[in-house]
Design an enzyme around this catalytic site. Structure first.
Site, mmCIF file in Angstrom:
data_model
loop_
_atom_site.group_PDB
_atom_site.id
_atom_site.type_symbol
_atom_site.label_atom_id
_atom_site.label_comp_id
_atom_site.label_asym_id
_atom_site.label_seq_id
_atom_site.Cartn_x
_atom_site.Cartn_y
_atom_site.Cartn_z
ATOM 1 N N HIS A 53 0.858 -1.185 0.000
ATOM 2 C CA HIS A 53 0.000 0.000 0.000
ATOM 3 C C HIS A 53 0.898 1.239 0.000
ATOM 4 O O HIS A 53 2.039 1.198 0.468
ATOM 5 C CB HIS A 53 -0.884 0.015 1.236
ATOM 6 C CG HIS A 53 -1.947 -1.031 1.234
ATOM 7 N ND1 HIS A 53 -3.057 -0.952 2.047
ATOM 8 C CD2 HIS A 53 -2.092 -2.181 0.524
ATOM 9 C CE1 HIS A 53 -3.822 -2.002 1.850
ATOM 10 N NE2 HIS A 53 -3.260 -2.772 0.929
ATOM 11 N N GLU A 55 1.028 3.884 1.817
ATOM 12 C CA GLU A 55 1.558 4.300 3.114
ATOM 13 C C GLU A 55 2.739 3.438 3.543
ATOM 14 O O GLU A 55 3.770 3.948 4.011
ATOM 15 C CB GLU A 55 0.481 4.212 4.207
ATOM 16 C CG GLU A 55 -0.762 5.028 3.936
ATOM 17 C CD GLU A 55 -1.875 4.241 3.259
ATOM 18 O OE1 GLU A 55 -3.039 4.453 3.646
ATOM 19 O OE2 GLU A 55 -1.598 3.424 2.355
ATOM 20 N N CYS A 83 -6.113 1.919 5.862
ATOM 21 C CA CYS A 83 -6.727 0.678 6.318
ATOM 22 C C CYS A 83 -6.118 0.299 7.671
ATOM 23 O O CYS A 83 -5.141 0.927 8.110
ATOM 24 C CB CYS A 83 -6.487 -0.433 5.282
ATOM 25 S SG CYS A 83 -4.777 -1.008 5.218
ATOM 26 N N CYS A 86 -2.283 -0.313 7.480
ATOM 27 C CA CYS A 86 -1.502 0.915 7.311
ATOM 28 C C CYS A 86 -1.561 1.784 8.556
ATOM 29 O O CYS A 86 -0.556 2.388 8.935
ATOM 30 C CB CYS A 86 -1.977 1.673 6.083
ATOM 31 S SG CYS A 86 -1.592 0.812 4.541
#
Length: 152
Positions: A53, A55, A83, A86
């Site tokens: 992801h 991040e 999420c 993250c």
């Protein structure tokens, strides 16, 4: 030092992710002095890595560049509410401030769902600022998924 948003850079990373056929999420990490130290967009498909992801990639990049495991005093700008995975990574990295654009009622982990920073087990909660350029961030995601539905 006056507040300067880096959400435009995060949006650029999200657009680049969309061009790679990735979910359009972008992230930017900024030093306490205001220097950009990491830029990333989602790469889960490209890397065949469900943890890739924006991040997480930005945190990895910043930590590697700085030669340290924590980012105390650093700020993260991301186009979508993180999420739970993250959000936990942001906590573990000791990010000072989290700025995000669009909320994520389906998969968010900050203001929605797991609410990682509200849990007793959370050792560090960043200051959270939501809604930065929310309309632009949400439109990018909405348009991406609308185009996907049209292709099916």
């Amino acid at each position: 030092m006056p507040f300067v948003s880096h959400m435009d850079l995060a949006l650029d990373q999200a657009r680049a992710a969309a061009a790679r056929d990735e979910v359009p999420v972008g992230a930017v990490i900024v030093s306490p002095s205001g220097d950009v130290v990491a830029l990333a967009g989602n790469r889960t498909r490209e890397l065949n890595d469900p943890t890739a992801h924006a991040e997480v990639l930005a945190i990895r990049q910043a930590c590697a560049a700085l030669g340290q495991e924590r980012l105390e005093g650093y700020d993260l700008y991301v186009t979508l509410e993180p999420c739970p995975m993250c959000a936990a990574a942001i906590s573990f990295a000791r990010i000072r401030r989290l700025y995000y654009g669009a909320s994520d009622p389906k998969s968010g982990g900050v203001a929605q769902g797991a609410r990682v920073y509200a849990q007793a087990q959370c050792h560090h909660a960043p200051d959270v600022y939501d809604g930065l350029q929310e309309a632009a961030c949400a439109a990018l995601l909405r348009d991406f998924f609308a185009a996907k539905r049209e292709q099916s």
